[in-house]
Design a protein around this motif. Structure first.
Motif, PDB file in Angstrom:
ATOM      1  N   ALA A 199       0.829  -1.207   0.000  1.00 33.74           N
ATOM      2  CA  ALA A 199       0.000   0.000   0.000  1.00 33.74           C
ATOM      3  C   ALA A 199       0.863   1.257   0.000  1.00 33.74           C
ATOM      4  CB  ALA A 199      -0.930   0.000   1.202  1.00 33.74           C
ATOM      5  N   THR A 200       0.398   2.252  -0.724  1.00 37.70           N
ATOM      6  CA  THR A 200       1.051   3.559  -0.808  1.00 37.70           C
ATOM      7  C   THR A 200       0.110   4.587  -0.185  1.00 37.70           C
ATOM      8  OG1 THR A 200       0.064   4.254  -2.905  1.00 37.70           O
ATOM      9  CG2 THR A 200       1.964   2.760  -3.027  1.00 37.70           C
ATOM     10  N   PRO A 201       0.495   5.867  -0.153  1.00 34.45           N
ATOM     11  CA  PRO A 201      -0.445   6.884   0.336  1.00 34.45           C
ATOM     12  C   PRO A 201      -1.767   6.913  -0.431  1.00 34.45           C
ATOM     13  CG  PRO A 201       1.769   7.768   0.338  1.00 34.45           C
ATOM     14  CD  PRO A 201       1.862   6.432  -0.307  1.00 34.45           C
ATOM     15  N   ARG A 202      -1.776   6.433  -1.664  1.00 35.28           N
ATOM     16  CA  ARG A 202      -3.029   6.362  -2.440  1.00 35.28           C
ATOM     17  C   ARG A 202      -3.817   5.095  -2.127  1.00 35.28           C
ATOM     18  NH1 ARG A 202      -2.792   7.452  -8.720  1.00 35.28           N
ATOM     19  NH2 ARG A 202      -5.043   7.539  -8.300  1.00 35.28           N
ATOM     20  N   GLY A 203      -3.201   4.151  -1.451  1.00 35.82           N
ATOM     21  CA  GLY A 203      -3.847   2.879  -1.181  1.00 35.82           C
ATOM     22  C   GLY A 203      -3.158   1.757  -1.926  1.00 35.82           C
ATOM     23  N   LEU A 204      -3.902   0.694  -2.234  1.00 34.91           N
ATOM     24  CA  LEU A 204      -3.351  -0.470  -2.917  1.00 34.91           C
ATOM     25  C   LEU A 204      -3.825  -0.476  -4.374  1.00 34.91           C
ATOM     26  CD1 LEU A 204      -1.603  -2.965  -2.329  1.00 34.91           C
ATOM     27  CD2 LEU A 204      -3.712  -4.243  -1.953  1.00 34.91           C
ATOM     28  N   SER A 205      -2.880  -0.661  -5.296  1.00 35.27           N
ATOM     29  CA  SER A 205      -3.226  -0.634  -6.712  1.00 35.27           C
ATOM     30  C   SER A 205      -3.698  -2.006  -7.177  1.00 35.27           C
ATOM     31  CB  SER A 205      -2.026  -0.189  -7.542  1.00 35.27           C
ATOM     32  OG  SER A 205      -0.990  -1.140  -7.467  1.00 35.27           O
ATOM     33  N   TYR A 206      -4.575  -1.998  -8.156  1.00 40.65           N
ATOM     34  CA  TYR A 206      -5.041  -3.223  -8.806  1.00 40.65           C
ATOM     35  C   TYR A 206      -5.538  -2.838 -10.194  1.00 40.65           C
ATOM     36  CZ  TYR A 206      -9.878  -1.743  -7.826  1.00 40.65           C
ATOM     37  OH  TYR A 206     -11.062  -1.053  -7.789  1.00 40.65           O
ATOM     38  N   ARG A 207      -5.940  -3.801 -10.997  1.00 40.91           N
ATOM     39  CA  ARG A 207      -6.464  -3.533 -12.324  1.00 40.91           C
ATOM     40  C   ARG A 207      -7.983  -3.703 -12.327  1.00 40.91           C
ATOM     41  NH1 ARG A 207      -2.763  -0.878 -15.112  1.00 40.91           N
ATOM     42  NH2 ARG A 207      -4.075  -1.280 -16.974  1.00 40.91           N
ATOM     43  N   GLU A 208      -8.677  -2.673 -12.748  1.00 40.21           N
ATOM     44  CA  GLU A 208     -10.125  -2.767 -12.953  1.00 40.21           C
ATOM     45  C   GLU A 208     -10.332  -3.266 -14.383  1.00 40.21           C
ATOM     46  OE1 GLU A 208     -13.869  -2.641 -11.353  1.00 40.21           O
ATOM     47  OE2 GLU A 208     -12.117  -1.864 -10.283  1.00 40.21           O
ATOM     48  N   GLU A 209     -10.900  -4.464 -14.528  1.00 41.57           N
ATOM     49  CA  GLU A 209     -10.929  -5.144 -15.817  1.00 41.57           C
ATOM     50  C   GLU A 209     -12.367  -5.419 -16.277  1.00 41.57           C
ATOM     51  OE1 GLU A 209      -6.796  -7.675 -15.056  1.00 41.57           O
ATOM     52  OE2 GLU A 209      -8.766  -8.664 -14.867  1.00 41.57           O
ATOM     53  N   ARG A 210     -12.552  -5.420 -17.603  1.00 41.53           N
ATOM     54  CA  ARG A 210     -13.844  -5.797 -18.166  1.00 41.53           C
ATOM     55  C   ARG A 210     -13.614  -6.586 -19.462  1.00 41.53           C
ATOM     56  NH1 ARG A 210     -14.846  -4.183 -13.897  1.00 41.53           N
ATOM     57  NH2 ARG A 210     -16.536  -2.811 -13.193  1.00 41.53           N
ATOM     58  N   TYR A 211     -14.467  -7.594 -19.635  1.00 36.28           N
ATOM     59  CA  TYR A 211     -14.513  -8.379 -20.860  1.00 36.28           C
ATOM     60  C   TYR A 211     -15.880  -8.155 -21.482  1.00 36.28           C
ATOM     61  CZ  TYR A 211     -14.967 -12.653 -23.726  1.00 36.28           C
ATOM     62  OH  TYR A 211     -15.179 -13.553 -24.752  1.00 36.28           O
ATOM     63  N   VAL A 212     -15.894  -7.642 -22.707  1.00 35.08           N
ATOM     64  CA  VAL A 212     -17.140  -7.303 -23.381  1.00 35.08           C
ATOM     65  C   VAL A 212     -17.267  -8.148 -24.643  1.00 35.08           C
ATOM     66  CG1 VAL A 212     -18.528  -5.440 -24.383  1.00 35.08           C
ATOM     67  CG2 VAL A 212     -16.924  -4.938 -22.519  1.00 35.08           C
ATOM     68  N   VAL A 213     -18.449  -8.689 -24.866  1.00 35.95           N
ATOM     69  CA  VAL A 213     -18.713  -9.530 -26.034  1.00 35.95           C
ATOM     70  C   VAL A 213     -20.007  -9.082 -26.698  1.00 35.95           C
ATOM     71  CG1 VAL A 213     -19.217 -11.856 -26.869  1.00 35.95           C
ATOM     72  CG2 VAL A 213     -17.549 -11.525 -25.055  1.00 35.95           C
ATOM     73  N   LEU A 214     -19.960  -8.973 -28.020  1.00 35.52           N
ATOM     74  CA  LEU A 214     -21.149  -8.765 -28.833  1.00 35.52           C
ATOM     75  C   LEU A 214     -21.282  -9.959 -29.758  1.00 35.52           C
ATOM     76  CD1 LEU A 214     -23.483  -6.915 -29.822  1.00 35.52           C
ATOM     77  CD2 LEU A 214     -21.865  -5.992 -31.508  1.00 35.52           C
ATOM     78  N   ALA A 215     -22.437 -10.610 -29.727  1.00 37.55           N
ATOM     79  CA  ALA A 215     -22.666 -11.803 -30.530  1.00 37.55           C
ATOM     80  C   ALA A 215     -23.953 -11.646 -31.331  1.00 37.55           C
ATOM     81  CB  ALA A 215     -22.729 -13.041 -29.658  1.00 37.55           C
ATOM     82  N   GLY A 216     -24.042 -12.417 -32.422  1.00 40.62           N
ATOM     83  CA  GLY A 216     -25.221 -12.363 -33.275  1.00 40.62           C
ATOM     84  C   GLY A 216     -25.839 -13.716 -33.500  1.00 40.62           C
ATOM     85  N   ALA A 217     -27.135 -13.736 -33.702  1.00 41.91           N
ATOM     86  CA  ALA A 217     -27.854 -14.974 -33.952  1.00 41.91           C
ATOM     87  C   ALA A 217     -27.388 -15.590 -35.269  1.00 41.91           C
ATOM     88  CB  ALA A 217     -29.350 -14.726 -33.989  1.00 41.91           C
ATOM     89  N   PRO A 218     -27.395 -16.930 -35.365  1.00 43.27           N
ATOM     90  CA  PRO A 218     -26.960 -17.584 -36.603  1.00 43.27           C
ATOM     91  C   PRO A 218     -27.936 -17.332 -37.748  1.00 43.27           C
ATOM     92  CG  PRO A 218     -27.881 -19.183 -35.057  1.00 43.27           C
ATOM     93  CD  PRO A 218     -27.764 -17.882 -34.319  1.00 43.27           C
TER      94      PRO A 218
END
Length: 218
Positions: A199-218
């Motif tokens: 931890a630093t004066p800003r706190g603890l660092s980590y990665r804010e992550e997202r997985y996004v998918v767009l799919a279409g009907a066959p």
């Protein structure tokens, strides 16, 4: 929170204490919120005649924000407390109690032009053939860079992945309490020794992550 994360009791507690399905910890981001990718893609799919089904709607923020731009917005969730809040937040939408298992309730049968899930259940993917209209799209965002069951289930129902986005932003948990809550949400162990060492004066660092998918009907 003392209840098992993502249990029925846990969601009820979120509704009571946080007023909905909201992040329970303070965080600081060094860049744009990675979930904005989902927002942009969702907005592009909307229109006056579009029929939308939202899986795992929580307290209804998307229905409140986007529901007025489509022909019909129908949503479901397994938490009655969250649904009560959703109905108050988005009275123009149609909400139903369902856990995604068993027979699809009549009001959720559709067909729908767009099925969405924001950090919600992935089981809805296996129901796409019975929910979707011809040419429909499915849009999902998850809390990690990879959510393997999403492409696996899309493949199982023969839907085509039209696009995938993996977004990662440097984030900070400013306090130990915030870090503990964040780890609880993510199903990770919060180790005090890690906090004390990193931890630093800003706190603890980590990665804010997202997985996004767009799919279409066959």
């Amino acid at each position: 929170m003392s209840d098992r994360p993502h249990s029925r009791e846990w969601y009820a507690r979120l509704a009571r204490e946080l007023g909905g399905y909201r992040h329970g910890w303070t965080r600081e981001l060094d860049g744009p919120d990675p979930e904005l990718t989902f927002d942009v893609l969702l907005a592009e799919q909307l229109g006056p005649g579009v029929r939308v089904l939202e899986a795992g709607c929580g307290h209804g923020p998307d229905a409140a924000r986007f529901g007025g731009e489509v022909g019909r917005w129908v949503a479901y969730d397994s938490g009655p407390e969250l649904l009560e809040q959703a109905r108050a937040n988005a009275p123009h939408a149609d909400f139903h109690l369902w856990n995604g298992k068993g027979t699809v309730p009549d009001p959720l049968r559709g067909p729908f032009d767009l099925i969405v899930s924001r950090r919600g259940p992935t089981g809805v993917i296996l129901r796409l053939p019975e929910l979707a209209a011809p040419g429909a799209h499915f849009l999902y965002v998850g809390p990690r860079l990879d959510v393997p069951q999403v492409p696996e289930r899309l493949h199982a129902v023969d839907w085509d992945i039209l696009g995938e986005w993996r977004v990662s932003v440097q984030a900070w948990a400013p306090t130990w309490e915030a870090w503990v809550t964040r780890c609880e949400w993510m199903g990770e162990e919060a180790r005090l020794e890690d906090w004390q060492e990193r931890a630093t004066p800003r706190g603890l660092s980590y990665r804010e992550e997202r997985y996004v998918v767009l799919a279409g009907a066959p």
